[in-house]
Scaffold this motif. Sequence first.
Motif, PDB file in Angstrom:
ATOM      1  N   ARG A  74      17.674  44.175  23.574  1.00 24.10           N
ATOM      2  CA  ARG A  74      16.606  44.680  24.459  1.00 24.10           C
ATOM      3  C   ARG A  74      15.725  43.484  24.905  1.00 24.10           C
ATOM      4  NH1 ARG A  74      17.492  48.857  27.737  1.00 24.10           N
ATOM      5  NH2 ARG A  74      15.349  48.926  28.035  1.00 24.10           N
ATOM      6  N   TRP A  75      14.753  43.531  25.680  1.00 17.88           N
ATOM      7  CA  TRP A  75      13.709  42.796  26.003  1.00 17.88           C
ATOM      8  C   TRP A  75      12.636  43.493  24.838  1.00 17.88           C
ATOM      9  CZ3 TRP A  75      13.102  38.201  27.751  1.00 17.88           C
ATOM     10  CH2 TRP A  75      14.107  37.823  28.525  1.00 17.88           C
ATOM     11  N   LEU A  76      11.833  42.626  24.029  1.00 18.80           N
ATOM     12  CA  LEU A  76      10.936  43.211  23.130  1.00 18.80           C
ATOM     13  C   LEU A  76       9.548  42.760  23.263  1.00 18.80           C
ATOM     14  CD1 LEU A  76      13.149  43.051  19.722  1.00 18.80           C
ATOM     15  CD2 LEU A  76      12.641  44.834  21.127  1.00 18.80           C
ATOM     16  N   PHE A  77       8.582  43.326  23.430  1.00 18.88           N
ATOM     17  CA  PHE A  77       7.066  42.865  23.621  1.00 18.88           C
ATOM     18  C   PHE A  77       6.782  41.969  22.390  1.00 18.88           C
ATOM     19  CE2 PHE A  77       2.657  43.134  22.761  1.00 18.88           C
ATOM     20  CZ  PHE A  77       2.032  42.421  24.007  1.00 18.88           C
ATOM     21  N   ALA A  78       6.309  40.918  22.675  1.00 18.03           N
ATOM     22  CA  ALA A  78       5.859  39.923  21.628  1.00 18.03           C
ATOM     23  C   ALA A  78       4.413  39.708  21.447  1.00 18.03           C
ATOM     24  CB  ALA A  78       6.452  38.512  21.846  1.00 18.03           C
ATOM     25  N   CYS A  79       3.653  39.513  22.587  1.00 13.31           N
ATOM     26  CA  CYS A  79       2.066  39.342  22.644  1.00 13.31           C
ATOM     27  C   CYS A  79       1.823  39.221  23.836  1.00 13.31           C
ATOM     28  CB  CYS A  79       1.865  38.322  21.477  1.00 13.31           C
ATOM     29  SG  CYS A  79       2.182  36.724  21.791  1.00 13.31           S
ATOM     30  N   HIS A  80       0.291  38.972  23.750  1.00 13.52           N
ATOM     31  CA  HIS A  80      -0.225  38.809  25.214  1.00 13.52           C
ATOM     32  C   HIS A  80      -0.544  37.274  25.171  1.00 13.52           C
ATOM     33  CE1 HIS A  80      -3.659  38.726  28.127  1.00 13.52           C
ATOM     34  NE2 HIS A  80      -2.840  39.593  28.759  1.00 13.52           N
ATOM     35  N   ILE A  81      -0.662  36.854  26.502  1.00 18.40           N
ATOM     36  CA  ILE A  81      -0.852  35.387  26.576  1.00 18.40           C
ATOM     37  C   ILE A  81      -2.029  34.921  26.000  1.00 18.40           C
ATOM     38  CG2 ILE A  81       0.721  34.941  28.512  1.00 18.40           C
ATOM     39  CD1 ILE A  81      -1.535  34.893  30.643  1.00 18.40           C
ATOM     40  N   SER A  82      -3.264  35.991  26.062  1.00 18.43           N
ATOM     41  CA  SER A  82      -4.367  35.451  25.405  1.00 18.43           C
ATOM     42  C   SER A  82      -4.659  35.424  24.123  1.00 18.43           C
ATOM     43  CB  SER A  82      -5.463  36.495  25.989  1.00 18.43           C
ATOM     44  OG  SER A  82      -5.368  37.910  25.328  1.00 18.43           O
ATOM     45  N   GLU A  83      -3.271  35.662  23.235  1.00 13.42           N
ATOM     46  CA  GLU A  83      -3.383  35.672  21.890  1.00 13.42           C
ATOM     47  C   GLU A  83      -2.942  34.193  21.586  1.00 13.42           C
ATOM     48  OE1 GLU A  83      -1.328  39.588  21.780  1.00 13.42           O
ATOM     49  OE2 GLU A  83      -2.457  39.708  20.036  1.00 13.42           O
ATOM     50  N   MET A  84      -2.315  33.641  22.537  1.00 13.14           N
ATOM     51  CA  MET A  84      -1.923  32.090  22.228  1.00 13.14           C
ATOM     52  C   MET A  84      -2.050  31.091  23.313  1.00 13.14           C
ATOM     53  SD  MET A  84       2.112  33.088  21.917  1.00 13.14           S
ATOM     54  CE  MET A  84       2.633  31.415  21.706  1.00 13.14           C
ATOM     55  N   PRO A  85      -3.549  30.880  23.645  1.00 14.26           N
ATOM     56  CA  PRO A  85      -3.804  30.336  24.820  1.00 14.26           C
ATOM     57  C   PRO A  85      -3.704  28.821  24.867  1.00 14.26           C
ATOM     58  CG  PRO A  85      -5.837  30.909  23.560  1.00 14.26           C
ATOM     59  CD  PRO A  85      -4.789  31.392  22.930  1.00 14.26           C
ATOM     60  N   ASN A  86      -3.779  28.160  23.631  1.00 16.69           N
ATOM     61  CA  ASN A  86      -3.407  26.799  23.246  1.00 16.69           C
ATOM     62  C   ASN A  86      -2.046  26.084  22.934  1.00 16.69           C
ATOM     63  OD1 ASN A  86      -6.629  26.542  23.655  1.00 16.69           O
ATOM     64  ND2 ASN A  86      -6.634  27.479  21.766  1.00 16.69           N
ATOM     65  N   PRO A  87      -2.022  24.824  23.473  1.00 16.14           N
ATOM     66  CA  PRO A  87      -0.658  24.211  22.964  1.00 16.14           C
ATOM     67  C   PRO A  87      -0.565  24.282  21.270  1.00 16.14           C
ATOM     68  CG  PRO A  87      -1.718  23.060  24.686  1.00 16.14           C
ATOM     69  CD  PRO A  87      -2.693  24.187  24.266  1.00 16.14           C
ATOM     70  N   GLY A  88       0.490  24.501  20.907  1.00 16.29           N
ATOM     71  CA  GLY A  88       0.578  24.567  19.484  1.00 16.29           C
ATOM     72  C   GLY A  88       0.414  26.075  18.832  1.00 16.29           C
ATOM     73  N   ASP A  89      -0.304  27.018  19.609  1.00 15.36           N
ATOM     74  CA  ASP A  89      -0.426  28.435  19.221  1.00 15.36           C
ATOM     75  C   ASP A  89       0.969  28.933  18.781  1.00 15.36           C
ATOM     76  OD1 ASP A  89      -3.017  28.179  19.243  1.00 15.36           O
ATOM     77  OD2 ASP A  89      -3.553  29.083  21.128  1.00 15.36           O
ATOM     78  N   TYR A  90       1.133  29.685  18.031  1.00 13.77           N
ATOM     79  CA  TYR A  90       2.347  30.328  17.687  1.00 13.77           C
ATOM     80  C   TYR A  90       2.257  31.749  16.832  1.00 13.77           C
ATOM     81  CZ  TYR A  90       2.074  29.383  12.811  1.00 13.77           C
ATOM     82  OH  TYR A  90       1.637  29.149  11.519  1.00 13.77           O
TER      83      TYR A  90
END
Length: 390
Positions: A47-63
Amino acid sequence: MSVQSEADNGLFPETGSDGLPVTSLAREFYTSKIWFDRDIEQVFSRRWLFACHISEMPNPGDYITMELGETSIIVARNKSGEIHAFHNVCRHRGTRLREPGCGNAAVFVCPFHSWSYNLDGGLRAAPHMPDIDKKCYSLKSVWSEVWNGMIFINLMSEQPKPVADYLRNADISGHELDRAKVVAVKDYLTKANWKINGETFQECYHCAVVHGDSLGKLINPITTYTAYEDSGDRTGDEGEVEFMIYSADLEDGQFAPGVKTESMSGQFVSKRLLGSGPEPQPARLISWFPNFSVGAWPDFAVIVDWIPVSAQETIFRTRWLVHQDAVEGKDYILDEVVELTHLTNIEDKKIVELQQQGVNSPAYIPGPYHQPLEDDARKYIAHYLAMVKK
Ligand code: FES
Ligand SMILES: [Fe+2]
């Protein structure tokens, strides 16, 4: 023992004339490691599973990492801004690259022998192995997709149907959640099976009893949440059971008179409303199998997912979002945004843990669901059973 032989032994609940289960599940479904492992493999890995919102990883390298049973996934933003997801398993000898959590990395370096990987999962270097064919040793990739600012991942091997296809009847685009920001995240470790959390989330038979001081105050006691408009698609393209509930306008009958949003007062708690138009967006809610919900209120949003940890433990995770331009202290007070859902979550945590304790008892016998007040829980479980019977 195969699933089919268990079915023959009457482990699965009886169904009514509507094809839905008439009782809760047998104890094993809620308690056993065998069923927990099966749920991870046959449900959560498909199934598709929610991971997080884009605002929680705004910058290159965020994981961030996602833990699901024995599986660990890394979701990362690369230098071009694209989101990639891959297994947190080194292609040399399998070591976990990252501990559970989130952070920022230029590359992912394995702590064992320093194989390093780019932010899209490609092998960058393997020390002292100059002849290695790098393209053969990328981290095993995982499907990922962004829908309305929310990142989803999917562990299926074949390409899954897009999130937008599943949620085609649910429109929260006006809230512009891709222009919102997460302002609070809370994890509630509940000592209850994920399905107990899930069933409880789908029905409001308990709301007046359990949530008398919180959510129950906001809901029209006549219609309750069971009056959600069901624009969802419970029959997939291949005639499969699907579970997606969508309510297009909670102010129109489901909320008590005068209630505008899911806050303690029922009034807006962020002056900077979601969306960009002059009019408030309607209060909308989506609930999607197996473990995702988003409440898009006019002034803020709440994203919920419940993540199985073990047969009798679940992390019930909640995120609160406001418009990206909203200023704390000026446009909103964080406690006011969080208060109602937090209180409701604590009340639900307590009740689902009590249910789990009762289900653990040898005296537990599956009892009848209320029809229609628990029909959405019945539909949720029907989808579950359709997946595990395959
Ligand atoms: S196990 Fe990762 S570099 Fe050896
Ligand atoms: Fe509840």
